[in-house]
Scaffold this motif. Structure first.
Motif, PDB file in Angstrom:
ATOM      1  N   HIS A   1      42.970   9.880 -41.984  1.00 19.10           N
ATOM      2  CA  HIS A   1      42.544   8.606 -41.329  1.00 19.10           C
ATOM      3  C   HIS A   1      41.159   8.548 -41.484  1.00 19.10           C
ATOM      4  O   HIS A   1      40.661   7.630 -40.569  1.00 19.10           O
ATOM      5  CB  HIS A   1      42.970   8.895 -40.006  1.00 19.10           C
ATOM      6  N   SER A   2      40.241   9.246 -42.139  1.00 23.24           N
ATOM      7  CA  SER A   2      38.904   8.985 -42.308  1.00 23.24           C
ATOM      8  C   SER A   2      38.524   7.946 -43.444  1.00 23.24           C
ATOM      9  O   SER A   2      37.253   7.858 -43.515  1.00 23.24           O
ATOM     10  CB  SER A   2      38.120  10.226 -42.453  1.00 23.24           C
ATOM     11  N   THR A   3      39.579   7.483 -44.181  1.00 24.36           N
ATOM     12  CA  THR A   3      39.289   6.752 -45.318  1.00 24.36           C
ATOM     13  C   THR A   3      38.666   5.262 -44.826  1.00 24.36           C
ATOM     14  O   THR A   3      39.290   4.665 -43.903  1.00 24.36           O
ATOM     15  CB  THR A   3      40.630   6.251 -46.138  1.00 24.36           C
ATOM     16  N   GLY A   4      37.818   4.994 -45.412  1.00 25.20           N
ATOM     17  CA  GLY A   4      37.035   3.657 -44.916  1.00 25.20           C
ATOM     18  C   GLY A   4      35.944   3.729 -43.803  1.00 25.20           C
ATOM     19  O   GLY A   4      35.265   2.676 -43.419  1.00 25.20           O
ATOM     20  N   LEU A   5      35.767   5.173 -43.235  1.00 25.75           N
ATOM     21  CA  LEU A   5      34.782   5.143 -42.076  1.00 25.75           C
ATOM     22  C   LEU A   5      33.338   5.466 -42.800  1.00 25.75           C
ATOM     23  O   LEU A   5      33.450   5.988 -44.256  1.00 25.75           O
ATOM     24  CB  LEU A   5      35.375   6.293 -41.221  1.00 25.75           C
ATOM     25  N   THR A   6      32.376   5.287 -42.269  1.00 25.38           N
ATOM     26  CA  THR A   6      31.118   5.629 -42.608  1.00 25.38           C
ATOM     27  C   THR A   6      30.760   6.950 -42.783  1.00 25.38           C
ATOM     28  O   THR A   6      29.900   7.471 -43.438  1.00 25.38           O
ATOM     29  CB  THR A   6      30.069   4.820 -41.889  1.00 25.38           C
ATOM     30  N   ALA A   7      31.568   7.693 -41.719  1.00 30.91           N
ATOM     31  CA  ALA A   7      31.338   9.184 -41.761  1.00 30.91           C
ATOM     32  C   ALA A   7      32.439   9.718 -42.479  1.00 30.91           C
ATOM     33  O   ALA A   7      33.774   9.346 -42.431  1.00 30.91           O
ATOM     34  CB  ALA A   7      31.374   9.634 -40.361  1.00 30.91           C
ATOM     35  N   SER A   8      32.013  10.890 -43.010  1.00 34.55           N
ATOM     36  CA  SER A   8      33.150  11.787 -43.854  1.00 34.55           C
ATOM     37  C   SER A   8      34.223  12.427 -43.160  1.00 34.55           C
ATOM     38  O   SER A   8      33.700  12.969 -42.113  1.00 34.55           O
ATOM     39  CB  SER A   8      32.319  12.514 -44.968  1.00 34.55           C
ATOM     40  N   GLY A   9      35.231  12.730 -43.687  1.00 38.29           N
ATOM     41  CA  GLY A   9      36.017  13.840 -42.979  1.00 38.29           C
ATOM     42  C   GLY A   9      35.316  15.066 -42.579  1.00 38.29           C
ATOM     43  O   GLY A   9      35.673  15.578 -41.520  1.00 38.29           O
ATOM     44  N   SER A  10      34.660  15.651 -43.295  1.00 35.18           N
ATOM     45  CA  SER A  10      33.941  16.897 -43.111  1.00 35.18           C
ATOM     46  C   SER A  10      33.014  16.700 -41.825  1.00 35.18           C
ATOM     47  O   SER A  10      32.945  17.627 -41.006  1.00 35.18           O
ATOM     48  CB  SER A  10      33.153  17.427 -44.064  1.00 35.18           C
ATOM     49  N   ALA A  11      32.337  15.689 -41.671  1.00 34.05           N
ATOM     50  CA  ALA A  11      31.541  15.367 -40.566  1.00 34.05           C
ATOM     51  C   ALA A  11      32.239  15.310 -39.189  1.00 34.05           C
ATOM     52  O   ALA A  11      31.835  15.859 -38.311  1.00 34.05           O
ATOM     53  CB  ALA A  11      30.506  14.174 -40.931  1.00 34.05           C
ATOM     54  N   ILE A  12      33.506  14.628 -39.318  1.00 37.46           N
ATOM     55  CA  ILE A  12      34.240  14.359 -38.142  1.00 37.46           C
ATOM     56  C   ILE A  12      34.868  15.781 -37.947  1.00 37.46           C
ATOM     57  O   ILE A  12      35.058  16.119 -36.478  1.00 37.46           O
ATOM     58  CB  ILE A  12      35.294  13.196 -38.646  1.00 37.46           C
ATOM     59  N   TYR A  13      35.140  16.555 -38.774  1.00 31.15           N
ATOM     60  CA  TYR A  13      35.895  18.001 -38.619  1.00 31.15           C
ATOM     61  C   TYR A  13      34.749  18.821 -37.853  1.00 31.15           C
ATOM     62  O   TYR A  13      34.852  19.573 -36.834  1.00 31.15           O
ATOM     63  CB  TYR A  13      36.388  18.544 -39.820  1.00 31.15           C
ATOM     64  N   ALA A  14      33.388  18.784 -38.307  1.00 34.85           N
ATOM     65  CA  ALA A  14      32.505  19.337 -37.484  1.00 34.85           C
ATOM     66  C   ALA A  14      31.991  18.886 -36.328  1.00 34.85           C
ATOM     67  O   ALA A  14      31.987  19.787 -35.339  1.00 34.85           O
ATOM     68  CB  ALA A  14      31.093  19.254 -38.456  1.00 34.85           C
ATOM     69  N   LEU A  15      32.086  17.700 -35.970  1.00 34.59           N
ATOM     70  CA  LEU A  15      31.981  17.002 -34.789  1.00 34.59           C
ATOM     71  C   LEU A  15      33.432  17.750 -33.533  1.00 34.59           C
ATOM     72  O   LEU A  15      32.951  17.773 -32.765  1.00 34.59           O
ATOM     73  CB  LEU A  15      32.297  15.509 -34.536  1.00 34.59           C
ATOM     74  N   TRP A  16      34.406  17.581 -34.216  1.00 37.95           N
ATOM     75  CA  TRP A  16      35.621  18.309 -33.620  1.00 37.95           C
ATOM     76  C   TRP A  16      35.369  19.640 -33.096  1.00 37.95           C
ATOM     77  O   TRP A  16      35.506  19.778 -31.871  1.00 37.95           O
ATOM     78  CB  TRP A  16      36.985  18.196 -34.221  1.00 37.95           C
ATOM     79  N   GLN A  17      34.639  20.250 -34.018  1.00 42.88           N
ATOM     80  CA  GLN A  17      34.518  21.705 -33.673  1.00 42.88           C
ATOM     81  C   GLN A  17      33.410  21.848 -32.765  1.00 42.88           C
ATOM     82  O   GLN A  17      33.267  22.459 -31.775  1.00 42.88           O
ATOM     83  CB  GLN A  17      34.083  22.752 -35.027  1.00 42.88           C
ATOM     84  N   ALA A  18      32.300  21.031 -32.850  1.00 46.91           N
ATOM     85  CA  ALA A  18      31.196  21.022 -32.003  1.00 46.91           C
ATOM     86  C   ALA A  18      31.632  20.772 -30.445  1.00 46.91           C
ATOM     87  O   ALA A  18      31.154  21.324 -29.530  1.00 46.91           O
ATOM     88  CB  ALA A  18      29.961  20.307 -32.290  1.00 46.91           C
ATOM     89  N   ALA A  19      32.543  19.680 -30.461  1.00 46.25           N
ATOM     90  CA  ALA A  19      32.934  19.351 -29.084  1.00 46.25           C
ATOM     91  C   ALA A  19      33.867  20.210 -28.306  1.00 46.25           C
ATOM     92  O   ALA A  19      33.716  20.669 -27.132  1.00 46.25           O
ATOM     93  CB  ALA A  19      33.795  17.781 -29.320  1.00 46.25           C
ATOM     94  N   GLY A  20      34.662  20.960 -29.009  1.00 43.47           N
ATOM     95  CA  GLY A  20      35.476  21.934 -28.662  1.00 43.47           C
ATOM     96  C   GLY A  20      34.675  23.305 -28.141  1.00 43.47           C
ATOM     97  O   GLY A  20      34.904  23.670 -26.975  1.00 43.47           O
ATOM     98  N   PHE A  21      33.813  23.493 -28.910  1.00 41.85           N
ATOM     99  CA  PHE A  21      32.993  24.888 -28.628  1.00 41.85           C
ATOM    100  C   PHE A  21      32.139  24.449 -27.295  1.00 41.85           C
ATOM    101  O   PHE A  21      31.786  25.182 -26.349  1.00 41.85           O
ATOM    102  CB  PHE A  21      31.792  25.103 -29.859  1.00 41.85           C
ATOM    103  N   LEU A  22      31.305  23.134 -27.203  1.00 40.11           N
ATOM    104  CA  LEU A  22      30.657  22.724 -26.026  1.00 40.11           C
ATOM    105  C   LEU A  22      31.326  22.629 -24.968  1.00 40.11           C
ATOM    106  O   LEU A  22      30.870  22.860 -23.690  1.00 40.11           O
ATOM    107  CB  LEU A  22      29.695  21.462 -26.455  1.00 40.11           C
ATOM    108  N   GLY A  23      32.534  22.213 -25.008  1.00 38.11           N
ATOM    109  CA  GLY A  23      33.493  21.966 -23.893  1.00 38.11           C
ATOM    110  C   GLY A  23      33.844  23.328 -23.256  1.00 38.11           C
ATOM    111  O   GLY A  23      34.003  23.524 -21.979  1.00 38.11           O
ATOM    112  N   LEU A  24      34.039  24.144 -24.142  1.00 41.57           N
ATOM    113  CA  LEU A  24      34.437  25.510 -23.724  1.00 41.57           C
ATOM    114  C   LEU A  24      33.484  26.235 -22.906  1.00 41.57           C
ATOM    115  O   LEU A  24      33.556  26.815 -21.829  1.00 41.57           O
ATOM    116  CB  LEU A  24      34.949  26.275 -25.000  1.00 41.57           C
ATOM    117  N   VAL A  25      32.262  26.282 -23.687  1.00 41.82           N
ATOM    118  CA  VAL A  25      31.121  26.954 -23.027  1.00 41.82           C
ATOM    119  C   VAL A  25      30.383  26.422 -21.797  1.00 41.82           C
ATOM    120  O   VAL A  25      30.446  26.919 -20.916  1.00 41.82           O
ATOM    121  CB  VAL A  25      30.044  27.093 -23.983  1.00 41.82           C
TER     122      VAL A  25
END
Length: 241
Positions: free
Chosen positions: A120-144
Motif C-alpha cells: 500500500h505504499s505505492t504512489g506515496l512520497t515516502a518509501s515502504g522502508s521509511a514507513i516501516y521504520a516509522l512504525w517501529q519507532a512509534a511502537g518503541f516510543l509508545g512502549l517506553v
C-alpha cells in the motif's frame, strides 16, 4: 573591457567594504542593549531565573539539545542491549531454541505488517522502508513512554496496537487469520502490561463522602433568668406561647 588588474582593484574594495560592515555590526551588536549583548544577558541570568521566565530561544536550544542527547542515548542503549541479547541467545542450545521461537512468533506479526506496508505504499512520497521504520519507532516510543506514564505515549501505543492488529488481519492469508489475530493480541496485551501500567488504578472512580450538615435544634422552653436585683434589662422580653 576591464583588465584583470582593474577587476582585482574593483573586487578588493568590495571585500573590504563587507568586512567593514561586518565589523560595524559586531560592534553595534555588543554595545549596550545590542542584539548580542541582550542574548548574553539572558544567558547570564538563566542561573537566577526558572524555566517559565527564561528566554524562549534558550528553551528551544535546551529542548533540541536534550532531544539529541536522548536519541543518542537510546540508540546506544539499543545497540548495547542488542549485542547483549545476541550473546545470551547464542550461549546455550536452550537459549538458541528460545530465540528461534521468539523470532518465529515475531514473524507472525512483522511479516504481515511489512507486506501490508509494501503493498500500500505505492504512489506515496515516502518509501515502504521509511514507513516501516516509522512504525517501529512509534511502537518503541509508545512502549517506553507508556512505561514512564506519559499520557501522549500511551495514546500512541494504543493507536499503534490497533493499526498493527488491523494490518496483521488484512495481510495474513484467510485460513491463518484467526491464529495470527490471537498471536498479535496476546503479544500486544503482554506488552501493554508495561506500557499501560497503573492505568486501571488511575481510572478507578474516587468516592468522596460528603460531610453531614449539623442539626440545629431550637428549644423555645429555655428561658433566660431575670436578674435578682429587681431590675429588668430592656433587651429581655418574655417568650410568647
Amino acid at each position: 573591457m576591464n583588465t584583470p588588474d582593474q577587476t582585482t582593484k574593483t573586487a578588493a574594495p568590495s571585500a573590504a567594504g563587507r568586512l567593514d560592515t561586518l565589523r560595524r555590526w559586531w560592534t553595534t551588536a555588543w554595545a549596550k542593549d545590542g542584539f548580542l549583548d541582550q542574548r548574553w544577558e539572558e544567558i547570564r541570568q538563566i542561573r537566577e531565573s526558572d524555566w517559565h521566565t527564561a528566554a524562549n530561544w534558550l528553551k528551544a536550544v535546551l529542548l533540541v539539545a536534550t532531544a539529541c542527547v536522548g536519541i543518542i542515548l537510546i540508540e546506544t542503549a539499543i545497540d548495547i542491549l542488542g549485542a547483549l541479547y545476541d550473546q545470551i541467545a547464542s550461549a546455550t542450545p536452550t537459549t538458541r531454541a528460545a530465540n528461534a521461537l521468539l523470532a518465529d512468533l515475531w514473524g507472525v506479526i512483522d511479516t504481515p505488517v511489512r507486506r501490508y506496508i509494501t503493498d500500500h505504499s505505492t504512489g506515496l512520497t515516502a518509501s515502504g522502508s521509511a514507513i516501516y521504520a516509522l512504525w517501529q519507532a512509534a511502537g518503541f516510543l509508545g512502549l517506553v513512554g507508556g512505561f514512564l506514564r506519559f499520557t501522549t505515549a500511551r495514546l500512541v501505543w494504543t493507536i499503534w496496537g490497533a493499526l498493527t492488529i488491523a494490518a496483521v488481519w488484512l495481510a495474513t492469508p484467510t485460513t491463518s487469520r484467526p491464529l495470527a489475530l490471537a498471536v498479535v493480541l496476546t503479544a500486544w496485551s503482554l506488552a501493554s502490561l508495561f506500557a499501560l501500567r497503573g492505568l486501571a488504578l488511575s481510572l478507578r472512580p474516587v468516592i468522596y463522602n460528603a460531610p453531614t450538615q449539623p442539626v440545629i435544634e431550637v428549644r423555645p422552653e429555655i428561658h433566660i433568668p431575670a436578674p435578682t436585683d429587681g431590675t429588668t434589662p430592656d433587651n429581655v422580653h418574655p417568650l410568647q406561647r
